[in-house]
Design an enzyme around this catalytic site. Structure first.
Site: not given
Length: 346
Positions: A2-3, A61, A331
């Site tokens: 999660p950011e 984060k 990615r």
């Protein structure tokens, strides 16, 4: 992982639901959830049992709960939670009550006080209950299938650490002073950080961030601008999703060199990143599946507003060109070939 918007949503929910409660018991149900704790599960439980949670704090984060007996003193220990790819912190009340679909105030309770964290200087705070229609609020039922650790409070409530992929972990650690002596992170006025995250920089929504100094440091890195955005020691909280969205808003390709961008252009990029994260935070962050939810089990809805991330082949909302996907650091990286032209080699 999660950011910032997702972690801040969870942090503010914890601030509203668990701060001030005292830990009665700690159960570790999977050893990987405490793999970095010296002394393992026994040590974690011993450090937390009988302690009162005094603040829910975030930097970038990273999320932690401070605990102690004197709430006025700077905490010397904290429960650091690394959510990994699928970690969740869920609050269960003694009677098992959970927010129902469309319950008024659910979103505001989940993300806390919007005035402190969402409003830029000179702006009015966002009204979260107006931003997100109640009909969009949904609750994902809690499940014990992937429950890895559980804190039980004296009043019977519980805090669950749920982690399907077991990449996340919990760790009770000591704190160290911050380099600048200012508050350690959003949610606390104490000038300390958990030792394992002492190297993490401030984020773009942190009111104590020195934006001019950030621009100067970024230009000296002489690297690709997307790599700079993802460097948590430079500016924290930005991950792949919001980096791509910020670059699209700023009309920059991620391969542009930081030392070849003017201070003004870098300032525009950081403004774009802050803007997109504020918008995501207002709707609870970005949820692509049930792996990210807030402390009530509710999903975020910013995925509906993404311009380029995950939209390969779909038209750019600004010019209509098909969004491209490129390989970047193992990615995907998404951008518009017309709005964000790749720089010439060399």
């Amino acid at each position: 992982m999660p950011e910032l918007p997702e972690v801040e949503t969870v942090r503010a929910g914890l601030a509203a639901r668990v701060v001030g409660r005292t830990v009665a018991d700690v159960e570790v149900l999977h050893p990987r959830s405490v793999r970095r704790q010296p002394g393992g599960a026994t040590d974690l439980a011993a450090r937390l049992r009988g302690r009162t949670l005094t603040a829910a704090v975030r930097r970038g984060k990273y999320l932690w709960l401070t605990y102690g007996e004197d709430v006025a003193a700077a905490p010397d220990e904290a429960l650091l939670a690394h959510l990994g790819m699928s970690g969740q912190l869920l609050v269960q009340e003694p009677d098992g009550a959970r927010a129902s679909i469309g319950e008024p105030g659910m979103v505001a309770a989940a993300v806390g006080d919007p005035g402190r964290f969402l409003a830029a200087p000179g702006e009015r705070p966002l009204d979260l209950t107006a931003t997100l229609p109640p009909t969009l609020v949904r609750t994902i039922p809690a499940t014990t299938a992937h429950l890895r650790a559980r804190l039980t409070f004296h009043d019977g409530g519980q805090l669950w650490f749920v982690d399907q992929r077991t990449f996340g972990h919990l760790m009770a650690v000591g704190t160290v002073p911050t380099d600048d002596g200012a508050a350690g992170g959003l949610g606390s006025d104490a000038p300390v950080l958990p030792a394992p995250v002492a190297h993490i920089a401030r984020d773009l929504l942190d009111p104590a961030l020195d934006r001019a100094a950030l621009v100067r440091r970024t230009r000296t890195r002489r690297t690709e601008v997307k790599r700079a955005l993802l460097d948590q020691s430079l500016v924290s909280g930005v991950g792949n999703i919001y980096a791509d969205e910020a670059l699209w808003r700023a009309r920059l390709h991620g391969a542009r060199r930081t030392d070849r961008l003017s201070p003004a252009r870098l300032g525009e990029l950081f403004d774009a990143a802050a803007e997109v994260m504020r918008e995501a935070l207002a709707v609870g962050g970005t949820s692509f599946d049930a792996l990210y939810v807030d402390v009530e089990g509710a999903a975020g809805f910013f995925a509906r507003s993404l311009a380029v991330y995950g939209r390969a082949g779909l038209p750019c909302p600004r010019c209509g060109a098909p969004v491209r996907r490129e390989q970047f650091m193992n990615r995907g990286s998404f951008s518009c070939p017309r709005c964000q032209r790749r720089p010439a080699a060399g």
